[in-house]
Design a protein around this motif. Structure first.
Motif, short mmCIF file in Angstrom:
data_model
loop_
_atom_site.label_atom_id
_atom_site.label_comp_id
_atom_site.label_asym_id
_atom_site.label_seq_id
_atom_site.Cartn_x
_atom_site.Cartn_y
_atom_site.Cartn_z
N HIS A 61 7.47 9.28 -11.93
CA HIS A 61 8.40 10.42 -12.05
C HIS A 61 9.83 10.05 -11.67
O HIS A 61 10.69 10.93 -11.60
CB HIS A 61 7.90 11.68 -11.31
N LYS A 62 10.10 8.78 -11.46
CA LYS A 62 11.49 8.36 -11.24
C LYS A 62 12.03 7.74 -12.53
O LYS A 62 12.25 8.45 -13.51
CB LYS A 62 11.57 7.43 -10.02
N ASP A 71 7.52 -1.18 -1.48
CA ASP A 71 7.95 0.13 -1.98
C ASP A 71 8.83 -0.09 -3.20
O ASP A 71 10.02 -0.36 -3.09
CB ASP A 71 8.72 0.88 -0.88
N GLY A 101 13.99 -2.14 -4.59
CA GLY A 101 14.85 -1.06 -5.07
C GLY A 101 14.99 0.01 -4.00
O GLY A 101 14.27 1.01 -4.02
N ASP A 139 6.80 4.97 -8.75
CA ASP A 139 6.82 6.39 -9.13
C ASP A 139 7.12 6.56 -10.62
O ASP A 139 8.28 6.46 -11.03
CB ASP A 139 7.92 7.12 -8.36
N CYS A 144 9.93 7.73 3.80
CA CYS A 144 8.49 8.00 3.63
C CYS A 144 7.66 6.96 4.37
O CYS A 144 6.50 7.23 4.73
CB CYS A 144 8.11 8.08 2.15
N VAL A 151 17.21 10.35 -6.74
CA VAL A 151 16.53 9.50 -7.75
C VAL A 151 15.69 10.44 -8.62
O VAL A 151 14.47 10.46 -8.54
CB VAL A 151 15.62 8.44 -7.10
N VAL A 164 16.56 3.15 -1.85
CA VAL A 164 17.11 4.41 -2.35
C VAL A 164 18.64 4.41 -2.27
O VAL A 164 19.31 4.96 -3.14
CB VAL A 164 16.49 5.62 -1.62
N GLY A 195 3.36 11.53 -5.52
CA GLY A 195 4.64 10.82 -5.47
C GLY A 195 4.49 9.61 -4.58
O GLY A 195 3.37 9.28 -4.15
N ALA A 196 5.62 8.98 -4.28
CA ALA A 196 5.56 7.76 -3.48
C ALA A 196 5.17 8.05 -2.03
O ALA A 196 4.58 7.21 -1.37
CB ALA A 196 6.90 7.05 -3.51
N SER A 197 5.51 9.24 -1.53
CA SER A 197 5.19 9.53 -0.13
C SER A 197 3.68 9.50 0.08
O SER A 197 3.18 8.88 1.03
CB SER A 197 5.77 10.88 0.28
N HIS A 232 12.71 3.32 2.92
CA HIS A 232 12.72 4.77 2.70
C HIS A 232 12.03 5.51 3.85
O HIS A 232 11.08 5.01 4.45
CB HIS A 232 12.01 5.10 1.38
N ALA A 292 8.99 2.38 -5.48
CA ALA A 292 8.91 3.75 -6.03
C ALA A 292 9.95 3.94 -7.12
O ALA A 292 9.65 4.39 -8.23
CB ALA A 292 9.13 4.76 -4.91
C1 PLP Z 1 12.68 3.84 -2.64
C2 PLP Z 1 11.96 5.15 -2.50
N1 PLP Z 1 10.77 5.19 -1.88
C3 PLP Z 1 10.10 6.34 -1.73
C4 PLP Z 1 10.60 7.54 -2.18
C5 PLP Z 1 9.80 8.81 -1.98
O1 PLP Z 1 9.28 9.20 -3.21
P1 PLP Z 1 8.61 10.63 -3.46
O2 PLP Z 1 9.73 11.60 -3.37
O3 PLP Z 1 8.02 10.50 -4.83
O4 PLP Z 1 7.58 10.86 -2.43
C6 PLP Z 1 11.84 7.55 -2.82
C7 PLP Z 1 12.44 8.81 -3.28
O5 PLP Z 1 13.57 8.86 -3.71
C8 PLP Z 1 12.54 6.32 -3.00
O6 PLP Z 1 13.70 6.27 -3.63
#
Ligand code: PLP
Length: 458
Positions: free
Chosen positions: A284-285, A255, A228, A282, A175, A74, A230, A129-131, A173, A257
């Motif tokens: 940045h996505k 989530d 959404g 996110d 994370c 992504v 991954v 980021g999302a993590s 995800h 992200a």
């Molecule tokens: C649905 C989803 N959640 C969380 C994440 C983690 O995001 P990040 O890499 O910004 O920490 C991703 C990364 O692809 C994702 O697609």
């Protein structure tokens, strides 16, 4: 300062010609050695020489996500407004921990705009980021849940308390699991709920798992839904999950992200999102803000402040308003100026432009799905709800082995880039469309490359 102009020219040349070069290419041995083995220099060299080095040894070997035929993971191409403003953010180089300066003030606007775009009634902060955003959200959930039960995890740790449980779907995800482990719930406090045929959380199974845990004396804390995923872009049944969360007094985390930006064009598909206690998105996505930039939004940001605020004497700021410092809402103290590139990206597109970006890339993904559906040798594996197409090459004596080999072979050939995953019990290919520059022709090249790679893999 002429070097800064030259750097800008190099960036512009790179962006102008990115579509003419291989999407990705293996780094040759001599270039690899230059990148990894340089001795620490004793004497410095002129910046102009270094820019030549960057031109010759770095820019030719990108990850690939600036290219219109990059469909991996992504990872979006960077917005030009984001790139230009990122240089200026570096020139200012503030810490956005807090204080009274432009970067901090603009973060409030960038976060408000993000919430407004997707119709979420909350406030929050930008993260790496999302993590990291997920760690903040689940820490807030833990703090709020413990407070309701009359204790404080910051003081007491988790000793002697009924184990807290977080519910995620099998498509949630990784994370989420990392955050659960980091926050001390342990994977024994993680309940993985099965998904339905559309890869969405099975709400009946969620209800049964919560009831089961209550019977066993555990403390159901939080359900972490996806807007959404991954693998397939699936959106969990948020209204039904929110109803269950209400019924049992659970914190609802979403989530989003990758996918939440889809709410800009299809709010009905994301109904229930506004009921989340916390939500991760996110920039940045899909939005294309240059890495790194995540965002956590909370219905009541005080929950995160309660989980993290620690203000030593040297950081006291009597003039801080009600919100206080951003560093009180998460683990990071020194924080980069992420707001400028986020603000610039949104301001440049406008909400209309964001809608065009999301609608355009989603439509391309549906076109790709149509091509897959029309092909005898390909099989689509999931509905297309956001902009990911999960599919699989059908032929060969061992389809799992072939599909597992396809991504690396496509990548090596350099004409397109996609990645694989495991979906249910099969090996799958997934193509995520995030670039507004991707054309219908690019989709055909991708499928040609999949077939060639499948032929090579046997
Ligand atoms: C649905 C989803 N959640 C969380 C994440 C983690 O995001 P990040 O890499 O910004 O920490 C991703 C990364 O692809 C994702 O697609």
């Amino acid at each position: 300062m002429d070097e800064l102009r030259r750097a800008a020219d190099l960036a512009a040349d790179h962006l102008r010609t990115v579509g003419e070069r291989p999407v990705w290419q293996p780094v040759p041995d001599d270039a690899r050695a230059w990148l990894t083995d340089q001795p620490l220099p004793r004497a410095g060299r002129p910046l102009d020489d270094l820019l030549t080095d960057i031109r010759d040894h770095v820019l030719p070997y990108p990850m690939g996500n600036g290219h219109p035929r990059f469909f991996g993971w992504v990872n979006s191409p960077p917005s030009t407004a984001g790139i230009a403003s990122a240089v200026l953010a570096a020139a200012l180089n503030p810490s956005c921990a807090g204080g009274d300066h432009a970067g901090v003030l603009l973060e409030h606007t960038a976060v408000r705009w993000l919430a407004q775009l997707i119709g979420y009634p909350g406030d929050g902060l930008l993260t790496s980021g999302a993590s990291m955003a997920t760690v903040i959200a689940l820490a807030a959930a833990r703090q709020a849940g413990a407070r309701r039960d009359g204790w404080d995890p910051r003081e007491d740790g988790l000793w002697g308390r009924p184990p807290m449980v977080v519910y995620v779907s099998a498509e949630g995800h990784s994370c989420l699991r990392k955050a659960v482990e980091l926050l001390g719930f342990g994977t024994r406090g993680l309940r993985v709920i099965p998904v339905d045929a559309g890869f969405r959380m099975d709400v009946a199974a969620l209800g049964a798992a919560i009831a089961d845990d209550l019977r066993n004396g555990l403390r159901p804390l939080c359900v972490a839904a996806s807007a959404g995923t991954v693998n397939t872009g699936a959106i969990d049944p948020l209204p039904a999950i929110a109803d269950l969360a209400d019924e049992y007094g659970l914190w609802l985390h979403v989530d989003g992200a990758y996918g939440a930006l889809g709410a800009v064009v299809e709010p009905a598909a994301f109904a229930g999102l506004a009921r989340a206690d916390s939500l991760v998105l996110d920039p940045h996505k899909w939005l294309g803000v240059p890495v790194d930039c995540g965002c956590v939004l909370l219905r009541d940001p005080v929950t995160a402040r309660d989980a993290f605020s620690l203000v030593p004497a040297y950081l006291r700021d009597e003039a801080a308003g009600d919100f206080g410092w951003f560093s009180e809402y998460g683990p990071e103290q020194t924080r980069p100026l992420r707001a400028l590139k986020t603000w610039a990206t949104i301001a440049h597109l406008g909400s209309d432009g964001v809608a065009r970006l999301v609608a355009g890339t989603s439509a391309r993904a549906r076109e790709l799905a149509d091509l897959v559906d029309a092909a005898d040798d390909l099989e689509r594996l999931a509905p297309v709800t956001t902009s990911v197409v999960a599919f699989r090459y059908r032929h060969g004596a061992d389809p799992d082995a072939v599909n597992r080999a396809i991504p690396a072979a496509v990548q090596r050939r350099g004409r397109a880039f996609l990645t694989g995953t495991r979906l249910g019990d099969v090996e799958a290919l997934r193509a995520c469309v995030l670039s507004p520059a991707t054309t219908a022709g690019d989709l055909r090249v991708l499928l040609e490359e999949v077939r060639v790679a499948a032929g090579e893999a046997g």
